[in-house]
Scaffold this active site. Structure first.
Site, mmCIF file in Angstrom:
data_model
loop_
_atom_site.group_PDB
_atom_site.id
_atom_site.type_symbol
_atom_site.label_atom_id
_atom_site.label_comp_id
_atom_site.label_asym_id
_atom_site.label_seq_id
_atom_site.Cartn_x
_atom_site.Cartn_y
_atom_site.Cartn_z
ATOM 1 C CE1 TYR B 281 -4.411 0.890 0.050
ATOM 2 C CE2 TYR B 281 -3.544 2.741 1.270
ATOM 3 C CZ TYR B 281 -4.567 2.152 0.551
ATOM 4 O OH TYR B 281 -5.728 2.845 0.337
ATOM 5 C CE1 TYR B 329 -3.413 -0.682 -13.681
ATOM 6 C CE2 TYR B 329 -4.833 -0.531 -11.760
ATOM 7 C CZ TYR B 329 -4.599 -0.985 -13.039
ATOM 8 O OH TYR B 329 -5.552 -1.725 -13.692
#
Ligand SMILES: [Zn+2]
Lengths: 132, 383
Positions: B281, B329
């Site tokens: 993360y 992304y």
């Protein structure tokens, strides 16, 4: 919404916010284990006892860490940019979030001494950290 | 007991998806994952959903099942901020390993970029702060992470250049991934010269806001022999929780990621050194740097120099966020964390095309919710 948030007291915090309006910062002290806590709770976070007292803070503390905010989370804070958001360690051993005010943002540093002050937010005063 | 396996994975397009809806993205992701697993809708007996900013609901998983016209025998929504995707996978594994379910659909999606007014997602995210003791001071999520970043840099000598290199590595991976939301090349100077959000974090130190959805199917290990594609085994899972509000964090250097990863590695019977590819993360550059050190991939103070010298690149010491991560992304709420999960599955299936980490056998996935508050780690293995 263009107003800055005003804290809404609940039964855990009503004493705390009432005292803020008298420019006092109250810390909870546990009569069972003797430890302090902030923020106010119905129980002691250390021993889960419920015999808690209030004790006024001395008003002295230090900047644990800080950031200079350049992008506001909501329109209400835009006029204050850039402002300092900080975690303040009070000398009683509790930590709270405040803005550091009363000095240029570039002069704020980790470990800096502060004293508590209070800022009016509608009918409620909120604690703030003032550069000494 | 055979360990749970991942039999299906799918992610929708990501970015600025005009005409997308929260439930529409959920449905596309779910159907994609079911098809990828070679299953039918009737094979799904468990459903886990997360949360939505654009269609918030007290019972999102029930809303989803109604939308899809499915009637699973286990159905629940899970909300642990950015840790949600990993926590859902952990829960799904427990459901199939206990025999409660056979095929659990884990589905996420949100259109928080096109489905909200400008600034809406940032304002909603800021609500992780405490209403009485943090909100009144103008705390945003980036500002809260910046508090940790400033402390960490002061304590361990991490530099802005080192943090910036994390964003640059992510972008290099995104450039190899035609689906990524942001693919324009960037340099360390670009990151350092980008707009300051909350010192020391620039806008290019921060994650994106994107529309998108992603889903996986977690199945009982016994079904592996019949799987349509190479099943990916869930070798180990773990969680760690220390606080919710950053003012109440017991430490500003050590967070729940340490315990989460330790537990997951232990259950998988591996150590950090055995990991071939990591999807961790990365809501902010500091998030990833701190997690890398706290989890034990690098010693304290060493992740920064390592990142700067290319450790996170595809051929580096620890190929990380190979799809481009949350900074390049895309980040679509709970789906943001699920993109990491889907990418790990692709890497272990050796389906990652232009960004494949050669011969990868073991993947590590990690999610962080709140202000480094809630952590969940997963270890996957190629069977
Ligand atoms: Zn006590």
């Amino acid at each position: 919404m263009t107003e800055k948030p005003i804290p809404v007291p609940n039964p855990d915090s009503v004493e705390f916010w009432k005292a803020c309006n008298e420019e006092k910062f109250l810390i909870q002290t546990c009569n069972s284990c003797g430890k302090n806590q902030f923020y106010p709770r119905a129980i002691c976070k250390h021993c889960h006892g419920s015999d808690l007292d209030w004790q006024p803070a001395s008003g002295r503390g230090k900047v644990k860490t800080f950031t200079v905010v350049n992008h506001a989370p909501s329109p209400a804070f835009k006029e204050d940019l850039p402002y300092v958001l900080a975690l303040i360690d009070l000398e009683e051993g509790v930590r709270a979030m405040m803005n550091v005010i009363g000095c240029d943002v570039v002069d704020v540093h980790i470990g800096m001494d502060i004293e508590l002050t209070f800022e009016a937010r509608g009918d409620q005063k909120i604690p703030q950290a003032k550069a000494i | 007991m055979k360990k749970a396996i991942i039999t299906g994975a799918y992610d929708t397009d990501v970015g600025e998806l005009h005409g997308s809806s929260c439930m529409g993205l959920h449905a596309e992701a779910a159907l994609g994952a079911i098809t990828d697993a070679g299953l039918n809708k009737a094979d799904i007996d468990g459903v886990l959903c997360a949360y939505s900013f654009t269609e918030p609901h007290l019972m999102l998983s029930s809303v989803f099942c109604e939308y899809m016209n499915i009637q699973p025998k286990f159905n629940a929504a899970i909300e642990v901020g950015g840790a949600t995707a990993c926590v859902m996978v952990m829960q799904a594994a427990a459901l199939v390993e206990s025999g409660m379910c056979r095929n659990v659909l884990v589905v996420t999606g949100d259109n928080r970029l096109t489905g909200m007014p400008k600034g809406g997602a940032v304002a909603t995210l800021a609500k992780v702060g405490h209403a009485q003791y943090e909100h009144p001071y103008g705390m945003s999520v980036p500002a809260a992470y910046a508090l940790v970043a400033n402390h960490y840099m002061n304590e361990y000598g991490t530099t802005s250049e080192q943090l910036a290199s994390i964003s640059v590595s992510a972008r290099e991976h995104a450039i190899r991934n035609t689906k990524a939301h942001r693919r324009t090349p960037i340099t360390i100077e670009d990151v350092l010269n980008s707009r300051m959000i909350a010192s020391p974090l620039h806008v290019l130190d921060c994650c994106l806001i994107s529309d998108g959805g992603a889903a996986i199917i977690v199945s009982a290990g016994e079904t592996g022999a019949d799987a349509a594609k190479k099943p990916i085994e869930i070798l180990g899972t773990g969680q760690g929780h220390t606080h919710e509000h950053i003012m109440a964090a017991p430490s500003l250097s050590d967070f729940g990621c340490k315990h989460a990863a330790h537990t997951a590695f232990g259950r998988a019977g591996i150590t950090a050194k055995d990991v071939d590819v990591a999807e961790i993360y990365d809501s902010f550059t500091i998030t990833l740097l701190m997690e890398l050190e706290s989890i034990g991939f690098f010693e304290r103070g060493e992740a920064g120099p390592a990142c700067l010298s290319g450790a996170l690149k595809l051929d580096g010491q620890l190929p990380c966020n190979t799809h481009g991560g949350l900074m390049s992304y895309g980040h679509s709420g709970a789906a943001g964390g699920m993109f990491h999960v889907v990418e790990a599955v692709r890497q272990l299936r050796h389906e990652a095309e232009g960004r494949q980490v050669k011969d990868s056998e073991i993947a590590f996935v990690h999610g962080d919710g709140g202000i480094l508050s809630a952590h969940c780690s997963l270890v996957f293995g190629r069977t």
